[in-house]
Design a protein around this motif. Structure first.
Motif, PDB file in Angstrom:
ATOM      1  N   TYR A  12      27.773  42.333  51.017  1.00 23.97           N
ATOM      2  CA  TYR A  12      28.037  40.994  51.584  1.00 23.97           C
ATOM      3  C   TYR A  12      26.744  40.271  51.946  1.00 23.97           C
ATOM      4  N   SER A  24      25.761  31.267  41.872  1.00 25.53           N
ATOM      5  CA  SER A  24      27.204  31.542  41.904  1.00 25.53           C
ATOM      6  C   SER A  24      27.401  33.057  42.021  1.00 25.53           C
ATOM      7  N   VAL A  26      30.220  36.405  42.480  1.00 29.59           N
ATOM      8  CA  VAL A  26      31.542  37.043  42.588  1.00 29.59           C
ATOM      9  C   VAL A  26      31.323  38.392  43.255  1.00 29.59           C
ATOM     10  N   GLU A  93      34.394  37.656  56.515  1.00 29.25           N
ATOM     11  CA  GLU A  93      35.183  36.963  55.475  1.00 29.25           C
ATOM     12  C   GLU A  93      34.974  35.453  55.549  1.00 29.25           C
ATOM     13  N   LYS A  97      33.455  32.994  52.694  1.00 27.91           N
ATOM     14  CA  LYS A  97      34.215  31.828  52.244  1.00 27.91           C
ATOM     15  C   LYS A  97      33.370  30.560  52.424  1.00 27.91           C
ATOM     16  N   LYS A 100      31.026  29.973  49.817  1.00 30.37           N
ATOM     17  CA  LYS A 100      31.675  29.829  48.494  1.00 30.37           C
ATOM     18  C   LYS A 100      31.502  31.064  47.605  1.00 30.37           C
ATOM     19  N   VAL A 101      31.508  32.227  48.228  1.00 33.87           N
ATOM     20  CA  VAL A 101      31.462  33.470  47.447  1.00 33.87           C
ATOM     21  C   VAL A 101      32.894  33.776  47.029  1.00 33.87           C
ATOM     22  N   GLU A 102      33.092  34.026  45.752  1.00 33.19           N
ATOM     23  CA  GLU A 102      34.446  34.360  45.277  1.00 33.19           C
ATOM     24  C   GLU A 102      34.670  35.855  45.488  1.00 33.19           C
ATOM     25  N   ILE A 103      35.718  36.212  46.222  1.00 33.48           N
ATOM     26  CA  ILE A 103      36.004  37.632  46.443  1.00 33.48           C
ATOM     27  C   ILE A 103      37.129  38.054  45.503  1.00 33.48           C
ATOM     28  N   VAL A 104      36.878  39.093  44.726  1.00 38.27           N
ATOM     29  CA  VAL A 104      37.906  39.624  43.828  1.00 38.27           C
ATOM     30  C   VAL A 104      38.302  40.998  44.349  1.00 38.27           C
ATOM     31  N   ARG A 105      39.589  41.183  44.620  1.00 35.72           N
ATOM     32  CA  ARG A 105      40.064  42.461  45.175  1.00 35.72           C
ATOM     33  C   ARG A 105      40.438  43.411  44.044  1.00 35.72           C
ATOM     34  N   TYR A 123      34.272  39.771  33.632  1.00 39.36           N
ATOM     35  CA  TYR A 123      33.337  38.813  34.236  1.00 39.36           C
ATOM     36  C   TYR A 123      31.972  39.038  33.613  1.00 39.36           C
TER      37      TYR A 123
END
Ligand code: FAD
Length: 362
Positions: A12, A24, A26, A93, A97, A100-105, A123
């Motif tokens: 993180y 950018s 992910v 979290e 957010k 603008k970090v995209e979190i993929v579970r 990706y």
């Protein structure tokens, strides 16, 4: 630009920093944001140590004229720990957010350099950072698996384990912190350490003083003691045994990088991902840091290494010095150190001076 696997302190921190550079990002996470540190490591243990210290501190309060009637409510203590974790996790979290970090579970897999697969999606990114952390080691002791051994994560759920005597295998930082916690709660504790002293990585004087303090509070400490066999509620050290009603296995943690990449893609070293001094793996654009590589396993170190990787990639240089890492042990008497130990200085032939000052005088 960045595909980061693992949302612990390394992952993180890297994600937020890369976002600050306008990249950018992910971030892939299969369990909970915050990783080991926030969910089953630093934070919940420190919350429990804090909570239990009120109970342990009651005799001192009496001495000062504050009469307390102590009653332990482990469900409430557990809830306090959970609230602390949830508050901090939602803080991280929100930061992710906000940046603008995209979190993929889900479980991420690296099929090849520049590619990560997760949840059926592929990706593509310029840089991959592996920050998948570590998991507890269960050593190859006969019958280890069948004896209901507890890991540090299991023991964090206090109400689920109403034992009276805990045998702690491993007298390192995690073992000593749990021993202290259980002493605070009035439980009996035996620490079993293979080396000749507890906290073997620290200065001998610290180990000796800590041993004395823990023994004074009722702990039994067996050093130079290799565990040979385990039974349910019994630990064997050669011909001698320790009877207990719970066993904590705290002999260390190993890199967690199973099912992460196909064989041959990344070089490993005794199960950890091999990196160079810049944290680069052998695959182009793939970096790794934190507990998943060999070295210091501390949250702030993982975060600092992650920051230095992102700084170097985004700005060409890093201002972070990684050679002087502070470390703490959180007990009723806290221990802190930074840099090399006295033993290391002796081994390396470095001229040094020692100073000593009593906390009582302070
Ligand atoms: P982690 O925090 O382990 O995070 C890795 C993340 O990656 C996890 O969330 C995991 O789910 C995820 N992941 C793994 N594989 C995949 C995959 N394939 N796909 C998607 N996600 C994946 N350190 C301190 O500095 N101070 C302390 O007081 C302290 N106390 C501790 C107490 C205990 C009981 C323990 C166990 C550890 C403690 N530590 C402490 C150590 C600290 O927790 C670790 O050094 C730190 O968490 C390492 O950070 P990391 O980012 O490398 O990995």
């Amino acid at each position: 630009d960045f595909l980061i696997i693992g949302a612990g302190p390394a992952g993180y921190t890297a994600a937020i920093q890369a976002a600050h550079y306008g990249r950018s990002v992910v971030l892939f996470e299969e369990k909970a944001v915050g990783g080991t540190c926030l969910n089953v490591g630093c934070i919940p243990t420190k919350a429990l140590i804090h909570a239990s210290s009120f109970y342990a501190g009651m005799p001192a309060a009496e001495r000062c004229g504050v009469h307390l009637e102590g009653k332990l409510d482990l469900d409430r203590m557990n809830a306090y720990k959970e609230e602390t974790v949830i508050t901090l996790r939602s803080g991280v979290e929100s930061l992710l957010k906000g940046n603008k970090v995209e979190i993929v579970r889900g479980h991420a897999f690296i099929p090849s350099a520049h590619h990560v697969q997760c949840g059926g999606t592929d990706y593509e990114g310029e840089t991959i950072l592996i920050a998948t952390g570590s998991e507890p080691v269960l050593p190859p002791i006969p019958s280890a698996q069948e004896c209901g051994l507890l890991t540090s994560s299991d023991l964090l759920d206090l109400p689920a384990h109403p034992f009276t005597h805990l045998a702690v295998i491993g007298g390192g930082v995690i073992g000593c912190e749990f021993a202290n916690l259980m002493l605070n709660l009035g439980r009996q504790v035996t620490i079993i350490e293979m080396k000749d002293r507890i906290l073997p990585e620290m200065d001998r004087e610290i180990s000796q003083n800590l041993s004395m303090l823990l023994k004074r509070r009722g702990a039994e400490i067996r050093t130079g003691a290799g565990v040979t066999r385990l039974e349910k509620n019994r630990v064997w050290i050669g011909e001698k045994s320790v009877d207990c009603d719970a066993i904590l296995m705290a002999v260390g943690r190993r890199s967690s990088c199973r099912d992460l990449f196909p064989e041959g893609l990344l070089e490993t070293d005794r199960g950890s991902i091999r990196v160079n001094a810049e944290f680069a793996t052998n695959a182009e654009g793939v970096y790794a840091c934190g507990d998943c590589v060999h070295g210091i396993q501390l949250a702030h170190y993982a975060a600092a290494c992650a920051s230095s990787i992102v700084e170097k990639i985004c700005s060409g240089a890093s201002r972070i010095h990684l050679d002087t890492v502070p470390a703490c042990v959180y007990l009723n008497q806290e221990i802190a150190c930074v840099g090399r130990s006295e033993e290391q200085l002796k081994e390396q032939g470095v001229v040094y001076r020692t100073g000593r000052y009593s906390m009582l005088g302070n």
